[in-house]
Scaffold this motif. Sequence first.
Motif, mmCIF file in Angstrom:
data_model
loop_
_atom_site.group_PDB
_atom_site.id
_atom_site.type_symbol
_atom_site.label_atom_id
_atom_site.label_comp_id
_atom_site.label_asym_id
_atom_site.label_seq_id
_atom_site.Cartn_x
_atom_site.Cartn_y
_atom_site.Cartn_z
ATOM 1 N N PHE A 60 0.583 -1.134 -0.100
ATOM 2 C CA PHE A 60 0.051 -0.011 0.022
ATOM 3 C C PHE A 60 0.731 1.161 0.046
ATOM 4 O O PHE A 60 1.972 1.207 0.549
ATOM 5 C CB PHE A 60 -0.998 0.050 1.122
ATOM 6 C CG PHE A 60 -1.857 -1.199 1.284
ATOM 7 C CD1 PHE A 60 -3.097 -1.038 0.821
ATOM 8 C CD2 PHE A 60 -1.568 -2.051 1.984
ATOM 9 C CE1 PHE A 60 -4.093 -2.140 0.816
ATOM 10 C CE2 PHE A 60 -2.346 -3.235 2.214
ATOM 11 C CZ PHE A 60 -3.414 -3.229 1.521
ATOM 12 N N GLU B 243 0.324 5.329 1.028
ATOM 13 C CA GLU B 243 -0.473 6.108 1.662
ATOM 14 C C GLU B 243 0.127 7.731 1.386
ATOM 15 O O GLU B 243 1.064 7.847 1.562
ATOM 16 C CB GLU B 243 -0.610 5.947 3.090
ATOM 17 C CG GLU B 243 -1.377 4.642 3.447
ATOM 18 C CD GLU B 243 -1.482 4.312 4.965
ATOM 19 O OE1 GLU B 243 -1.875 3.339 5.200
ATOM 20 O OE2 GLU B 243 -0.915 5.061 5.585
ATOM 21 N N TYR C 74 -0.544 11.625 2.908
ATOM 22 C CA TYR C 74 -0.898 12.130 4.186
ATOM 23 C C TYR C 74 -0.578 13.651 4.395
ATOM 24 O O TYR C 74 0.555 13.841 3.799
ATOM 25 C CB TYR C 74 -0.644 11.245 5.390
ATOM 26 C CG TYR C 74 0.700 11.338 5.758
ATOM 27 C CD1 TYR C 74 1.197 11.957 6.780
ATOM 28 C CD2 TYR C 74 1.569 10.079 5.294
ATOM 29 C CE1 TYR C 74 2.675 12.035 7.156
ATOM 30 C CE2 TYR C 74 2.706 9.939 5.749
ATOM 31 C CZ TYR C 74 3.258 10.980 6.406
ATOM 32 O OH TYR C 74 4.666 10.513 6.970
ATOM 33 N N TRP D 83 -5.457 11.839 4.891
ATOM 34 C CA TRP D 83 -4.725 10.759 4.256
ATOM 35 C C TRP D 83 -5.703 10.118 3.309
ATOM 36 O O TRP D 83 -6.804 9.939 3.347
ATOM 37 C CB TRP D 83 -4.182 10.035 5.450
ATOM 38 C CG TRP D 83 -5.318 8.943 6.210
ATOM 39 C CD1 TRP D 83 -6.032 9.587 6.947
ATOM 40 C CD2 TRP D 83 -5.597 8.085 5.853
ATOM 41 N NE1 TRP D 83 -6.901 8.433 7.593
ATOM 42 C CE2 TRP D 83 -6.788 7.512 6.723
ATOM 43 C CE3 TRP D 83 -5.212 6.706 5.004
ATOM 44 C CZ2 TRP D 83 -7.156 6.172 6.828
ATOM 45 C CZ3 TRP D 83 -5.782 5.691 5.052
ATOM 46 C CH2 TRP D 83 -6.855 5.253 5.931
ATOM 47 N N MET D 84 -4.903 9.461 2.276
ATOM 48 C CA MET D 84 -5.607 8.583 1.479
ATOM 49 C C MET D 84 -4.545 7.330 1.270
ATOM 50 O O MET D 84 -3.398 7.495 1.339
ATOM 51 C CB MET D 84 -5.783 9.268 0.155
ATOM 52 C CG MET D 84 -6.837 10.331 0.012
ATOM 53 S SD MET D 84 -6.963 10.922 -1.638
ATOM 54 C CE MET D 84 -7.896 9.815 -2.381
ATOM 55 N N ARG D 85 -5.503 6.151 1.177
ATOM 56 C CA ARG D 85 -4.636 4.853 1.011
ATOM 57 C C ARG D 85 -4.853 4.291 -0.472
ATOM 58 O O ARG D 85 -5.852 4.197 -0.873
ATOM 59 C CB ARG D 85 -4.887 3.712 1.814
ATOM 60 C CG ARG D 85 -4.086 2.419 1.796
ATOM 61 C CD ARG D 85 -4.620 1.555 2.787
ATOM 62 N NE ARG D 85 -4.371 1.996 4.033
ATOM 63 C CZ ARG D 85 -4.807 1.530 5.217
ATOM 64 N NH1 ARG D 85 -5.831 0.974 5.202
ATOM 65 N NH2 ARG D 85 -4.426 2.073 6.602
ATOM 66 N N SER E 241 -3.879 0.864 -2.984
ATOM 67 C CA SER E 241 -3.321 -0.418 -3.206
ATOM 68 C C SER E 241 -2.436 -0.660 -4.460
ATOM 69 O O SER E 241 -2.658 -0.117 -5.591
ATOM 70 C CB SER E 241 -4.414 -1.530 -3.366
ATOM 71 O OG SER E 241 -4.045 -2.937 -3.601
ATOM 72 N N ARG F 147 3.581 0.835 2.896
ATOM 73 C CA ARG F 147 3.378 -0.381 3.915
ATOM 74 C C ARG F 147 3.335 -1.672 3.251
ATOM 75 O O ARG F 147 2.532 -1.917 2.250
ATOM 76 C CB ARG F 147 2.034 0.235 4.556
ATOM 77 C CG ARG F 147 2.288 1.082 5.980
ATOM 78 C CD ARG F 147 1.073 1.531 6.581
ATOM 79 N NE ARG F 147 1.566 2.114 7.870
ATOM 80 C CZ ARG F 147 0.763 2.803 8.767
ATOM 81 N NH1 ARG F 147 -0.647 2.667 8.254
ATOM 82 N NH2 ARG F 147 1.253 3.405 9.769
ATOM 83 N N GLU G 18 7.724 -1.181 6.501
ATOM 84 C CA GLU G 18 7.398 0.520 6.236
ATOM 85 C C GLU G 18 8.390 1.333 5.974
ATOM 86 O O GLU G 18 9.601 1.350 6.547
ATOM 87 C CB GLU G 18 6.548 0.956 7.409
ATOM 88 C CG GLU G 18 5.988 2.046 7.389
ATOM 89 C CD GLU G 18 5.079 2.489 8.662
ATOM 90 O OE1 GLU G 18 3.991 3.236 8.798
ATOM 91 O OE2 GLU G 18 5.853 2.643 9.834
ATOM 92 N N ASP H 149 8.425 5.651 5.879
ATOM 93 C CA ASP H 149 7.481 6.647 6.232
ATOM 94 C C ASP H 149 8.315 8.007 5.958
ATOM 95 O O ASP H 149 9.383 8.041 5.579
ATOM 96 C CB ASP H 149 7.131 6.599 7.741
ATOM 97 C CG ASP H 149 5.850 7.637 8.137
ATOM 98 O OD1 ASP H 149 5.225 8.217 6.914
ATOM 99 O OD2 ASP H 149 5.400 7.303 9.044
#
Length: 250
Positions: free
Chosen positions: A51, A53, A55, A60-62, A64, A93, A107, A109
């Motif tokens: 995924f 993301e 933010y 936020w938006m996720r 796939s 992620r 992850e 970030d």
Amino acid sequence: MAISRFNYTGLQKINRRDVQITLNIPKDSPPEFAAELSLTGYEFPADSLVFVEAYRQTTWMRFSFGSVKGIVRPVDTKLTEFDSPDEIRFRVRVTASGENSGKMLGEADQIRPVGEMDDDDERSPLLNVRPADIGDEVYRVEMEQTPVLLINRNVGDWRAAATSPIFQALTAPAILRSVLTHLLVIDDASDPDDDESPHARWLRFAISLPGVAECPEDKDARPGWIDDVVSSFARQKQVLTSFMNAWQKG
């Protein structure tokens, strides 16, 4: 949007250098992004889910991106939940599927889009900005231990001036050219991996821009390389479009 709960036991850290996010800012539609992911060097099960993301603070938006064995880029990556592209950050992620569904495996970030004037391995800005008494000049770049952008304190709200689209469109490419010329032609600092050099971050930033090759060892070739860096930066940030939009709005 429903929020999944993740189990973080045994989390692998994904190197941010294995993730490249490019942000596109169309004139009349929401910003959208493209992601290039390199996950082959990690010990994730092949069927693990991936995924990305986006933010900013509480927004936020996720999205796939398929699985580790088959990265599938979404057709639509428009960031419709965001009212502007400013300060959008990304994370990647990797989660388990099957019986262990929901377990976080890896992850990365705090990923910045390619081309922002901050590099991706440090959180402090590349270019510090402060007010100063500089006569009748509107701005000046001073090469201290790290480059500093001085804004004439007589402009009033110098922070607003420094972040205005017209000011940034007119000055950012010139500032980038000035700093790189000082580092590479005057100071002859060309090693982006020299952690003892406060200027290495600027070189890493330049090399991270789309289509930019490694800095040449030949000092005479560096002015041309700097031209390539500035051109890539201007294209990625759509500097001309930004200026024209701001200028037409008055």
